[in-house]
Design a protein around this motif. Structure first.
Motif, PDB file in Angstrom:
ATOM      1  N   GLU A  61      32.219  34.005  49.378  1.00  0.00           N
ATOM      2  CA  GLU A  61      32.028  35.123  50.139  1.00  0.00           C
ATOM      3  C   GLU A  61      31.904  36.421  49.189  1.00  0.00           C
ATOM      4  O   GLU A  61      30.953  37.276  49.473  1.00  0.00           O
ATOM      5  N   LEU A  62      32.369  36.451  48.099  1.00  0.00           N
ATOM      6  CA  LEU A  62      32.288  37.615  47.259  1.00  0.00           C
ATOM      7  C   LEU A  62      30.654  37.772  46.558  1.00  0.00           C
ATOM      8  O   LEU A  62      29.970  38.698  46.588  1.00  0.00           O
ATOM      9  N   ALA A  63      30.147  36.395  46.342  1.00  0.00           N
ATOM     10  CA  ALA A  63      28.901  36.400  45.937  1.00  0.00           C
ATOM     11  C   ALA A  63      27.857  36.764  46.993  1.00  0.00           C
ATOM     12  O   ALA A  63      26.867  37.443  46.681  1.00  0.00           O
ATOM     13  N   ALA A  64      28.115  36.254  48.130  1.00  0.00           N
ATOM     14  CA  ALA A  64      27.245  36.736  49.077  1.00  0.00           C
ATOM     15  C   ALA A  64      27.452  38.215  49.401  1.00  0.00           C
ATOM     16  O   ALA A  64      26.263  38.860  49.540  1.00  0.00           O
ATOM     17  N   LEU A  65      28.573  38.944  49.219  1.00  0.00           N
ATOM     18  CA  LEU A  65      28.444  40.328  49.459  1.00  0.00           C
ATOM     19  C   LEU A  65      27.623  41.028  48.460  1.00  0.00           C
ATOM     20  O   LEU A  65      27.005  42.131  48.509  1.00  0.00           O
ATOM     21  N   GLU A  66      27.919  40.377  47.171  1.00  0.00           N
ATOM     22  CA  GLU A  66      27.059  40.933  45.972  1.00  0.00           C
ATOM     23  C   GLU A  66      25.421  40.557  46.041  1.00  0.00           C
ATOM     24  O   GLU A  66      24.843  40.938  44.959  1.00  0.00           O
ATOM     25  N   ARG A  67      25.421  39.830  46.943  1.00  0.00           N
ATOM     26  CA  ARG A  67      23.819  39.331  46.781  1.00  0.00           C
ATOM     27  C   ARG A  67      23.419  38.227  45.465  1.00  0.00           C
ATOM     28  O   ARG A  67      22.543  38.817  44.975  1.00  0.00           O
ATOM     29  N   VAL A  68      24.275  37.523  45.193  1.00  0.00           N
ATOM     30  CA  VAL A  68      24.167  36.839  43.799  1.00  0.00           C
ATOM     31  C   VAL A  68      24.473  35.400  44.061  1.00  0.00           C
ATOM     32  O   VAL A  68      25.350  34.979  45.167  1.00  0.00           O
ATOM     33  N   ALA A  69      23.971  34.393  43.378  1.00  0.00           N
ATOM     34  CA  ALA A  69      24.364  32.978  43.636  1.00  0.00           C
ATOM     35  C   ALA A  69      25.937  32.771  43.146  1.00  0.00           C
ATOM     36  O   ALA A  69      26.428  33.494  41.983  1.00  0.00           O
ATOM     37  N   ALA A  70      26.557  31.963  43.823  1.00  0.00           N
ATOM     38  CA  ALA A  70      27.971  31.637  43.434  1.00  0.00           C
ATOM     39  C   ALA A  70      28.106  31.385  42.198  1.00  0.00           C
ATOM     40  O   ALA A  70      29.273  31.799  41.330  1.00  0.00           O
ATOM     41  N   PRO A  71      27.418  30.291  41.284  1.00  0.00           N
ATOM     42  CA  PRO A  71      27.535  30.322  39.966  1.00  0.00           C
ATOM     43  C   PRO A  71      27.470  31.505  38.984  1.00  0.00           C
ATOM     44  O   PRO A  71      28.412  31.906  38.066  1.00  0.00           O
ATOM     45  N   SER A  72      26.782  32.596  39.659  1.00  0.00           N
ATOM     46  CA  SER A  72      26.814  33.845  38.730  1.00  0.00           C
ATOM     47  C   SER A  72      27.926  34.636  38.945  1.00  0.00           C
ATOM     48  O   SER A  72      28.559  35.352  38.015  1.00  0.00           O
ATOM     49  N   MET A  73      28.384  34.356  40.149  1.00  0.00           N
ATOM     50  CA  MET A  73      29.704  35.177  40.433  1.00  0.00           C
ATOM     51  C   MET A  73      31.042  34.538  39.901  1.00  0.00           C
ATOM     52  O   MET A  73      31.971  35.358  39.247  1.00  0.00           O
ATOM     53  N   THR A  74      30.850  33.339  39.400  1.00  0.00           N
ATOM     54  CA  THR A  74      31.665  32.645  38.688  1.00  0.00           C
ATOM     55  C   THR A  74      32.033  33.116  37.309  1.00  0.00           C
ATOM     56  O   THR A  74      33.015  33.476  36.918  1.00  0.00           O
ATOM     57  N   ARG A  75      30.684  33.103  36.732  1.00  0.00           N
ATOM     58  CA  ARG A  75      30.397  33.907  35.573  1.00  0.00           C
ATOM     59  C   ARG A  75      31.007  35.245  35.380  1.00  0.00           C
ATOM     60  O   ARG A  75      31.536  35.687  34.368  1.00  0.00           O
ATOM     61  N   THR A  76      30.851  36.089  36.369  1.00  0.00           N
ATOM     62  CA  THR A  76      31.123  37.493  36.611  1.00  0.00           C
ATOM     63  C   THR A  76      32.612  37.688  36.606  1.00  0.00           C
ATOM     64  O   THR A  76      33.229  38.296  35.822  1.00  0.00           O
ATOM     65  N   VAL A  77      33.390  36.715  37.342  1.00  0.00           N
ATOM     66  CA  VAL A  77      34.771  36.861  37.595  1.00  0.00           C
ATOM     67  C   VAL A  77      35.633  36.443  36.456  1.00  0.00           C
ATOM     68  O   VAL A  77      36.683  36.931  36.192  1.00  0.00           O
ATOM     69  N   ALA A  78      35.044  35.285  35.761  1.00  0.00           N
ATOM     70  CA  ALA A  78      35.761  34.648  34.867  1.00  0.00           C
ATOM     71  C   ALA A  78      36.486  35.367  33.687  1.00  0.00           C
ATOM     72  O   ALA A  78      37.766  35.397  33.514  1.00  0.00           O
ATOM     73  N   PRO A  79      35.837  36.546  33.023  1.00  0.00           N
ATOM     74  CA  PRO A  79      36.372  37.433  32.293  1.00  0.00           C
ATOM     75  C   PRO A  79      37.383  38.478  32.790  1.00  0.00           C
ATOM     76  O   PRO A  79      38.352  38.853  32.307  1.00  0.00           O
ATOM     77  N   LEU A  80      37.331  38.462  34.188  1.00  0.00           N
ATOM     78  CA  LEU A  80      38.334  39.597  34.949  1.00  0.00           C
ATOM     79  C   LEU A  80      39.652  38.971  34.984  1.00  0.00           C
ATOM     80  O   LEU A  80      40.547  39.465  35.020  1.00  0.00           O
ATOM     81  N   VAL A  81      39.375  37.480  35.387  1.00  0.00           N
ATOM     82  CA  VAL A  81      40.722  36.538  35.650  1.00  0.00           C
ATOM     83  C   VAL A  81      41.299  36.395  34.168  1.00  0.00           C
ATOM     84  O   VAL A  81      42.449  36.612  33.952  1.00  0.00           O
ATOM     85  N   ALA A  82      40.310  36.335  32.807  1.00  0.00           N
ATOM     86  CA  ALA A  82      40.838  36.079  31.715  1.00  0.00           C
ATOM     87  C   ALA A  82      41.624  37.394  31.278  1.00  0.00           C
ATOM     88  O   ALA A  82      42.559  37.466  30.410  1.00  0.00           O
ATOM     89  N   SER A  83      41.175  38.449  31.551  1.00  0.00           N
ATOM     90  CA  SER A  83      41.714  39.820  31.322  1.00  0.00           C
ATOM     91  C   SER A  83      42.735  40.239  32.079  1.00  0.00           C
ATOM     92  O   SER A  83      43.315  41.305  32.033  1.00  0.00           O
ATOM     93  N   ARG A  84      43.283  39.429  33.017  1.00  0.00           N
ATOM     94  CA  ARG A  84      44.408  39.519  33.922  1.00  0.00           C
ATOM     95  C   ARG A  84      44.247  40.604  34.979  1.00  0.00           C
ATOM     96  O   ARG A  84      45.088  41.426  35.427  1.00  0.00           O
ATOM     97  N   LEU A  85      42.848  41.144  35.260  1.00  0.00           N
ATOM     98  CA  LEU A  85      42.559  42.238  36.201  1.00  0.00           C
ATOM     99  C   LEU A  85      42.376  41.538  37.541  1.00  0.00           C
ATOM    100  O   LEU A  85      42.466  42.356  38.799  1.00  0.00           O
ATOM    101  N   VAL A  86      41.972  40.465  37.623  1.00  0.00           N
ATOM    102  CA  VAL A  86      41.883  39.549  38.920  1.00  0.00           C
ATOM    103  C   VAL A  86      42.817  38.216  38.655  1.00  0.00           C
ATOM    104  O   VAL A  86      42.873  37.781  37.786  1.00  0.00           O
ATOM    105  N   SER A  87      43.600  38.104  39.918  1.00  0.00           N
ATOM    106  CA  SER A  87      44.151  36.884  40.169  1.00  0.00           C
ATOM    107  C   SER A  87      43.579  35.862  40.818  1.00  0.00           C
ATOM    108  O   SER A  87      43.063  36.289  42.066  1.00  0.00           O
TER     109      SER A  87
END
Length: 155
Positions: A65-91
């Protein structure tokens, strides 16, 4: 580099002449860069900060759903969010509707970072607009719905 209307490419069907399109694009890009520089945390990309904003606005949310809102492919969103999870900004939290899926939400650290970023950028704009005349500020306020439509429009 000074860009001419010819270098910008066609503005067919825009209703704006090519030179105006160039000016609009450049002013938006420069303003964005200046606002980005107002943040101490330069280690996050525009895509990551945009994802944080969407997660704050719509979260907890599925990555698809986040990928759709951002108008990107799901794999791209996964790569975008992964560092945010690793940095503990996103859970990642379990999806209450589907135990096999997870949702993402801002962590307390993410909420704090995002609030700080928003405040710094708002302060920059507040200082800049304070230097405008009352008429210029009114014109800027009047232009907000048009700019919001540009952001919301497809294509």
């Amino acid at each position: 580099m000074n860009e001419t209307a010819e270098q910008a490419g066609p503005a067919a069907g825009t209703g704006l002449d090519p030179a105006a399109v160039v000016r609009l694009r450049l002013v938006i890009a420069r303003l964005h860069r200046q606002l980005a520089q107002a943040s101490d945390r330069q280690d996050f990309t525009f895509a990551q900060l945009s994802a944080l904003a969407r997660i704050e606005q719509h979260g907890p949310i599925r990555l698809g759903e986040l990928a759709a809102l951002e108008r990107v492919a799901a794999p791209s969103m996964t790569r975008t969010v992964a560092p945010l999870v690793a940095s503990r900004l996103v859970s990642r939290v379990p999806d209450p509707e589907d135990g096999r899926s997870a949702l993402v939400e801002l962590s307390p650290e993410g909420v704090e970072l995002f609030a700080d970023t928003r405040q710094r950028r708002s302060e920059v704009l507040a200082r800049r607009t304070a230097g405008l005349t009352a008429q210029e500020r009114e014109l800027l306020i009047d232009a907000l719905p048009v700019l919001e439509r540009l952001v919301a429009s497809e294509g």
